[in-house]
Design a protein around this motif. Structure first.
Motif, PDB file in Angstrom:
ATOM      1  N   ILE A  13       0.823  -1.205   0.000  1.00  0.00           N
ATOM      2  CA  ILE A  13       0.000   0.000   0.000  1.00  0.00           C
ATOM      3  C   ILE A  13       0.862   1.263   0.000  1.00  0.00           C
ATOM      4  O   ILE A  13       0.604   2.202  -0.756  1.00  0.00           O
ATOM      5  N   TYR A  14       1.912   1.284   0.825  1.00  0.00           N
ATOM      6  CA  TYR A  14       2.749   2.487   0.859  1.00  0.00           C
ATOM      7  C   TYR A  14       3.370   2.756  -0.507  1.00  0.00           C
ATOM      8  O   TYR A  14       3.498   3.902  -0.933  1.00  0.00           O
ATOM      9  N   GLU A  15       3.745   1.695  -1.230  1.00  0.00           N
ATOM     10  CA  GLU A  15       4.333   1.854  -2.556  1.00  0.00           C
ATOM     11  C   GLU A  15       3.293   2.374  -3.547  1.00  0.00           C
ATOM     12  O   GLU A  15       3.617   3.180  -4.424  1.00  0.00           O
ATOM     13  N   VAL A  31       1.538  20.349  -8.193  1.00  0.00           N
ATOM     14  CA  VAL A  31       2.527  21.286  -8.731  1.00  0.00           C
ATOM     15  C   VAL A  31       3.526  21.698  -7.657  1.00  0.00           C
ATOM     16  O   VAL A  31       3.287  21.527  -6.461  1.00  0.00           O
ATOM     17  N   VAL A  32       4.632  22.260  -8.102  1.00  0.00           N
ATOM     18  CA  VAL A  32       5.698  22.708  -7.203  1.00  0.00           C
ATOM     19  C   VAL A  32       5.112  23.632  -6.138  1.00  0.00           C
ATOM     20  O   VAL A  32       4.349  24.545  -6.441  1.00  0.00           O
ATOM     21  N   GLY A  33       5.460  23.340  -4.892  1.00  0.00           N
ATOM     22  CA  GLY A  33       5.003  24.144  -3.773  1.00  0.00           C
ATOM     23  C   GLY A  33       3.661  23.742  -3.210  1.00  0.00           C
ATOM     24  O   GLY A  33       3.285  24.185  -2.118  1.00  0.00           O
ATOM     25  N   GLU A  34       2.923  22.924  -3.931  1.00  0.00           N
ATOM     26  CA  GLU A  34       1.609  22.496  -3.448  1.00  0.00           C
ATOM     27  C   GLU A  34       1.770  21.566  -2.244  1.00  0.00           C
ATOM     28  O   GLU A  34       2.622  20.691  -2.242  1.00  0.00           O
ATOM     29  N   HIS A  35       0.933  21.777  -1.258  1.00  0.00           N
ATOM     30  CA  HIS A  35       0.959  20.936  -0.069  1.00  0.00           C
ATOM     31  C   HIS A  35       0.104  19.693  -0.288  1.00  0.00           C
ATOM     32  O   HIS A  35      -0.926  19.754  -0.960  1.00  0.00           O
ATOM     33  N   ILE A  36       0.548  18.605   0.271  1.00  0.00           N
ATOM     34  CA  ILE A  36      -0.225  17.369   0.215  1.00  0.00           C
ATOM     35  C   ILE A  36      -0.948  17.215   1.547  1.00  0.00           C
ATOM     36  O   ILE A  36      -0.584  17.840   2.540  1.00  0.00           O
ATOM     37  N   PRO A  37      -1.981  16.363   1.591  1.00  0.00           N
ATOM     38  CA  PRO A  37      -2.708  16.176   2.850  1.00  0.00           C
ATOM     39  C   PRO A  37      -1.787  15.657   3.949  1.00  0.00           C
ATOM     40  O   PRO A  37      -0.801  14.958   3.676  1.00  0.00           O
ATOM     41  N   ALA A  44      -7.152   8.883   6.572  1.00  0.00           N
ATOM     42  CA  ALA A  44      -8.618   8.851   6.647  1.00  0.00           C
ATOM     43  C   ALA A  44      -9.237   8.757   5.256  1.00  0.00           C
ATOM     44  O   ALA A  44     -10.161   7.972   5.030  1.00  0.00           O
ATOM     45  N   GLN A  45      -8.729   9.557   4.296  1.00  0.00           N
ATOM     46  CA  GLN A  45      -9.253   9.533   2.928  1.00  0.00           C
ATOM     47  C   GLN A  45      -9.084   8.169   2.269  1.00  0.00           C
ATOM     48  O   GLN A  45      -9.949   7.706   1.543  1.00  0.00           O
ATOM     49  N   LEU A  46      -7.929   7.555   2.523  1.00  0.00           N
ATOM     50  CA  LEU A  46      -7.601   6.286   1.862  1.00  0.00           C
ATOM     51  C   LEU A  46      -8.014   5.065   2.669  1.00  0.00           C
ATOM     52  O   LEU A  46      -7.879   3.940   2.187  1.00  0.00           O
ATOM     53  N   ALA A  47      -8.456   5.293   3.903  1.00  0.00           N
ATOM     54  CA  ALA A  47      -8.860   4.205   4.804  1.00  0.00           C
ATOM     55  C   ALA A  47      -7.715   3.226   5.042  1.00  0.00           C
ATOM     56  O   ALA A  47      -7.866   2.015   4.898  1.00  0.00           O
ATOM     57  N   VAL A  48      -6.547   3.785   5.380  1.00  0.00           N
ATOM     58  CA  VAL A  48      -5.375   2.964   5.697  1.00  0.00           C
ATOM     59  C   VAL A  48      -4.772   3.443   7.010  1.00  0.00           C
ATOM     60  O   VAL A  48      -5.092   4.524   7.510  1.00  0.00           O
ATOM     61  N   ASN A  49      -3.857   2.671   7.531  1.00  0.00           N
ATOM     62  CA  ASN A  49      -3.173   3.012   8.771  1.00  0.00           C
ATOM     63  C   ASN A  49      -2.287   4.243   8.546  1.00  0.00           C
ATOM     64  O   ASN A  49      -1.575   4.316   7.538  1.00  0.00           O
ATOM     65  N   PRO A  50      -2.304   5.189   9.479  1.00  0.00           N
ATOM     66  CA  PRO A  50      -1.440   6.365   9.333  1.00  0.00           C
ATOM     67  C   PRO A  50       0.042   6.018   9.178  1.00  0.00           C
ATOM     68  O   PRO A  50       0.773   6.735   8.490  1.00  0.00           O
ATOM     69  N   ASN A  51       0.493   4.934   9.780  1.00  0.00           N
ATOM     70  CA  ASN A  51       1.895   4.530   9.637  1.00  0.00           C
ATOM     71  C   ASN A  51       2.232   4.202   8.181  1.00  0.00           C
ATOM     72  O   ASN A  51       3.362   4.411   7.739  1.00  0.00           O
ATOM     73  N   THR A  52       1.257   3.687   7.444  1.00  0.00           N
ATOM     74  CA  THR A  52       1.461   3.367   6.032  1.00  0.00           C
ATOM     75  C   THR A  52       1.683   4.644   5.229  1.00  0.00           C
ATOM     76  O   THR A  52       2.594   4.729   4.403  1.00  0.00           O
ATOM     77  N   VAL A  53       0.866   5.644   5.491  1.00  0.00           N
ATOM     78  CA  VAL A  53       1.013   6.934   4.807  1.00  0.00           C
ATOM     79  C   VAL A  53       2.336   7.581   5.205  1.00  0.00           C
ATOM     80  O   VAL A  53       3.061   8.113   4.356  1.00  0.00           O
ATOM     81  N   ALA A  54       2.664   7.531   6.492  1.00  0.00           N
ATOM     82  CA  ALA A  54       3.915   8.124   6.972  1.00  0.00           C
ATOM     83  C   ALA A  54       5.114   7.485   6.278  1.00  0.00           C
ATOM     84  O   ALA A  54       6.068   8.180   5.896  1.00  0.00           O
ATOM     85  N   ARG A  55       5.066   6.169   6.088  1.00  0.00           N
ATOM     86  CA  ARG A  55       6.163   5.483   5.399  1.00  0.00           C
ATOM     87  C   ARG A  55       6.288   5.963   3.952  1.00  0.00           C
ATOM     88  O   ARG A  55       7.393   6.207   3.460  1.00  0.00           O
TER      89      ARG A  55
END
Length: 125
Positions: A13-15, A31-37, A44-55
């Motif tokens: 999932i992280y990949e 785009v350059v400078g745009e912030h991601i969630p 929450a949006q992807l319904a996955v563990n926060p550790n997965t997103v952090a990785r």
């Protein structure tokens, strides 16, 4: 950040998150400078563990795609679009090599391959 994750395709999932963000940067969706969630928002949006997103985010930072902006989160680096486009082209090149190798093993001539490629390219014109 809206995209579908596939939980049974064998790709971690992280990949998948890393790939989706790189592809979004490569095609101008990010785009350059745009912030991601934030990690929490994305999880929450992807319904996955926060550790997965952090990785995934750590990997993107290590690759020079994202950079932390003090007090506001992670943003796309100025170098990211070119890096992501280069990686996408390399991925396509690898796939083409695989297809060409299979064609050679099946004794398909270079001219037949050219005709196949040209006919497929016409479908996109």
């Amino acid at each position: 950040m809206h995209f579908a994750l596939h939980f049974s395709n064998g790709i971690p999932i992280y990949e998948q998150i890393v790939r989706h963000i790189k592809f979004a940067v490569a095609n101008g969706g990010l785009v350059v400078g745009e912030h991601i969630p934030s990690v929490r928002e994305a999880a929450a949006q992807l319904a996955v563990n926060p550790n997965t997103v952090a990785r995934a985010y750590r990997e993107l930072q290590a690759a020079g795609i994202l950079i932390p902006i003090r007090g506001t989160g992670l943003a796309v680096t100025p170098e990211a679009p070119q890096r992501c486009r280069s990686e996408r082209l390399e991925l396509i090149r690898d796939r083409l090599r695989s297809v060409l190798s299979e064609a050679r093993q099946n004794e398909i001539t270079p001219e037949e391959i050219r005709q196949l490629v040209e006919s497929e390219l016409l479908r996109f014109a």
